[in-house]
Motif scaffolding. Structure first.
Motif, PDB file in Angstrom:
ATOM      1  N   LEU A 139      22.095 -17.318  62.681  1.00 32.26           N
ATOM      2  CA  LEU A 139      22.257 -16.105  62.442  1.00 32.26           C
ATOM      3  C   LEU A 139      21.800 -15.280  63.464  1.00 32.26           C
ATOM      4  O   LEU A 139      20.700 -15.108  63.608  1.00 32.26           O
ATOM      5  CB  LEU A 139      22.226 -15.429  61.141  1.00 32.26           C
ATOM      6  N   VAL A 140      22.505 -14.149  64.149  1.00 34.09           N
ATOM      7  CA  VAL A 140      21.948 -13.390  65.158  1.00 34.09           C
ATOM      8  C   VAL A 140      22.259 -11.932  64.836  1.00 34.09           C
ATOM      9  O   VAL A 140      23.414 -11.728  64.833  1.00 34.09           O
ATOM     10  CB  VAL A 140      22.379 -13.579  66.622  1.00 34.09           C
ATOM     11  N   GLU A 141      21.532 -11.027  64.911  1.00 35.33           N
ATOM     12  CA  GLU A 141      21.647  -9.629  64.388  1.00 35.33           C
ATOM     13  C   GLU A 141      21.326  -8.853  65.679  1.00 35.33           C
ATOM     14  O   GLU A 141      20.680  -8.968  66.605  1.00 35.33           O
ATOM     15  CB  GLU A 141      20.520  -9.253  63.181  1.00 35.33           C
ATOM     16  N   SER A 142      22.035  -7.698  65.436  1.00 33.73           N
ATOM     17  CA  SER A 142      22.109  -6.715  66.378  1.00 33.73           C
ATOM     18  C   SER A 142      22.372  -5.346  65.724  1.00 33.73           C
ATOM     19  O   SER A 142      22.822  -5.203  64.975  1.00 33.73           O
ATOM     20  CB  SER A 142      22.961  -6.912  67.578  1.00 33.73           C
ATOM     21  N   GLY A 143      21.934  -4.019  66.544  1.00 35.83           N
ATOM     22  CA  GLY A 143      22.420  -2.782  65.926  1.00 35.83           C
ATOM     23  C   GLY A 143      21.186  -2.122  65.347  1.00 35.83           C
ATOM     24  O   GLY A 143      21.355  -0.627  64.959  1.00 35.83           O
ATOM     25  N   GLY A 144      19.934  -2.527  65.156  1.00 40.29           N
ATOM     26  CA  GLY A 144      18.923  -1.827  64.595  1.00 40.29           C
ATOM     27  C   GLY A 144      18.248  -0.986  65.528  1.00 40.29           C
ATOM     28  O   GLY A 144      18.676  -1.023  66.700  1.00 40.29           O
ATOM     29  N   GLY A 145      17.338   0.186  65.053  1.00 39.20           N
ATOM     30  CA  GLY A 145      16.733   1.023  65.941  1.00 39.20           C
ATOM     31  C   GLY A 145      16.279   2.100  64.989  1.00 39.20           C
ATOM     32  O   GLY A 145      16.215   2.111  63.997  1.00 39.20           O
ATOM     33  N   LEU A 146      16.038   3.269  65.647  1.00 37.11           N
ATOM     34  CA  LEU A 146      15.303   4.459  65.131  1.00 37.11           C
ATOM     35  C   LEU A 146      16.570   5.516  65.119  1.00 37.11           C
ATOM     36  O   LEU A 146      17.459   5.894  66.001  1.00 37.11           O
ATOM     37  CB  LEU A 146      14.347   4.977  66.081  1.00 37.11           C
ATOM     38  N   VAL A 147      16.666   6.324  64.162  1.00 36.10           N
ATOM     39  CA  VAL A 147      17.766   7.131  63.796  1.00 36.10           C
ATOM     40  C   VAL A 147      16.985   8.241  63.083  1.00 36.10           C
ATOM     41  O   VAL A 147      16.112   8.107  62.117  1.00 36.10           O
ATOM     42  CB  VAL A 147      18.853   6.638  63.165  1.00 36.10           C
ATOM     43  N   GLN A 148      17.441   9.616  63.096  1.00 32.52           N
ATOM     44  CA  GLN A 148      17.116  10.749  62.500  1.00 32.52           C
ATOM     45  C   GLN A 148      17.750  10.576  60.995  1.00 32.52           C
ATOM     46  O   GLN A 148      18.719  10.169  60.857  1.00 32.52           O
ATOM     47  CB  GLN A 148      17.586  12.117  63.054  1.00 32.52           C
ATOM     48  N   ALA A 149      16.967  11.394  60.021  1.00 31.68           N
ATOM     49  CA  ALA A 149      17.564  11.449  58.872  1.00 31.68           C
ATOM     50  C   ALA A 149      18.833  12.039  58.689  1.00 31.68           C
ATOM     51  O   ALA A 149      19.222  12.926  59.382  1.00 31.68           O
ATOM     52  CB  ALA A 149      16.859  12.208  57.792  1.00 31.68           C
ATOM     53  N   GLY A 150      19.963  11.462  57.925  1.00 33.05           N
ATOM     54  CA  GLY A 150      21.362  11.902  58.068  1.00 33.05           C
ATOM     55  C   GLY A 150      22.239  11.415  59.066  1.00 33.05           C
ATOM     56  O   GLY A 150      23.425  11.612  59.208  1.00 33.05           O
ATOM     57  N   GLY A 151      21.651  10.455  59.979  1.00 32.14           N
ATOM     58  CA  GLY A 151      22.468   9.892  60.872  1.00 32.14           C
ATOM     59  C   GLY A 151      22.888   8.594  60.558  1.00 32.14           C
ATOM     60  O   GLY A 151      22.816   8.393  59.389  1.00 32.14           O
ATOM     61  N   SER A 152      23.413   7.655  61.534  1.00 36.00           N
ATOM     62  CA  SER A 152      24.179   6.729  60.950  1.00 36.00           C
ATOM     63  C   SER A 152      23.922   5.507  62.188  1.00 36.00           C
ATOM     64  O   SER A 152      23.460   5.773  63.317  1.00 36.00           O
ATOM     65  CB  SER A 152      25.683   6.629  61.186  1.00 36.00           C
ATOM     66  N   LEU A 153      23.877   4.254  61.518  1.00 35.10           N
ATOM     67  CA  LEU A 153      23.716   3.112  62.463  1.00 35.10           C
ATOM     68  C   LEU A 153      24.693   2.216  62.005  1.00 35.10           C
ATOM     69  O   LEU A 153      24.914   1.995  60.650  1.00 35.10           O
ATOM     70  CB  LEU A 153      22.275   2.521  62.225  1.00 35.10           C
ATOM     71  N   ARG A 154      24.890   1.216  62.935  1.00 38.00           N
ATOM     72  CA  ARG A 154      25.842  -0.032  62.372  1.00 38.00           C
ATOM     73  C   ARG A 154      25.396  -1.507  62.948  1.00 38.00           C
ATOM     74  O   ARG A 154      24.883  -1.628  64.047  1.00 38.00           O
ATOM     75  CB  ARG A 154      27.377   0.046  63.203  1.00 38.00           C
ATOM     76  N   LEU A 155      24.954  -2.153  61.776  1.00 37.68           N
ATOM     77  CA  LEU A 155      24.436  -3.422  62.121  1.00 37.68           C
ATOM     78  C   LEU A 155      25.370  -4.558  62.056  1.00 37.68           C
ATOM     79  O   LEU A 155      26.459  -4.714  61.320  1.00 37.68           O
ATOM     80  CB  LEU A 155      23.453  -3.933  60.956  1.00 37.68           C
ATOM     81  N   SER A 156      25.237  -5.565  63.144  1.00 40.93           N
ATOM     82  CA  SER A 156      26.015  -6.705  63.106  1.00 40.93           C
ATOM     83  C   SER A 156      25.362  -7.793  63.045  1.00 40.93           C
ATOM     84  O   SER A 156      23.820  -8.066  63.303  1.00 40.93           O
ATOM     85  CB  SER A 156      26.851  -6.618  64.358  1.00 40.93           C
ATOM     86  N   CYS A 157      25.915  -9.193  62.447  1.00 35.76           N
ATOM     87  CA  CYS A 157      25.227 -10.252  62.460  1.00 35.76           C
ATOM     88  C   CYS A 157      26.284 -11.254  62.358  1.00 35.76           C
ATOM     89  O   CYS A 157      27.164 -11.230  61.719  1.00 35.76           O
ATOM     90  CB  CYS A 157      24.658 -10.304  61.286  1.00 35.76           C
TER      91      CYS A 157
END
Length: 117
Positions: free
Chosen positions: A4-22
């Motif tokens: 399983l290979v993950e991608s999409g993590g990081g740093l974001v401000q409160a109220g923001g959005s991120l999309r993780l994939s695996c």
């Protein structure tokens, strides 16, 4: 061996959005459950969201209404759309895959998600 290979993590401000994939690869039984777990420093690992190959979802109470889990069965890929992020969401996020009565259990490498205030 299943990987399983993950991608999409990081740093974001409160109220923001991120999309993780695996993306999972290898010999995978088509009826299975994929999901996301997270672990913050000094805390136990907890389930965030899971989804079966049939599309049945389950969410932790803390993320209901903010996160959406989805999957592409043909690609054995699971996604986590995270919206309205809070500093309390900061953790290492792990992708998980399991199936069968023997509970075959596989994990991704983990990704840091940091939400600043």
């Amino acid at each position: 061996q299943v990987q399983l290979v993950e991608s999409g993590g990081g740093l974001v401000q409160a109220g923001g959005s991120l999309r993780l994939s695996c993306a999972a690869s290898g010999s995978i039984f088509r009826i299975n459950v994929m999901g996301w777990y997270r672990q913050a420093p000094g805390k136990q690992r907890e389930s965030v969201a899971t989804i079966t190959s049939g599309g049945i979802t389950n969410y932790a109470d803390s993320v209901k209404g903010r996160f959406t889990i989805s999957r592409d069965n043909a690609k054995n890929t699971v996604y986590l759309e995270m919206n309205s992020l809070k500093p309390d969401d900061t953790a290492v996020y792990y992708c998980n895959l399991k199936w069968g009565t023997a509970l075959r259990d596989y994990w991704g490498q983990g990704m840091q998600v940091t939400v600043s205030s």
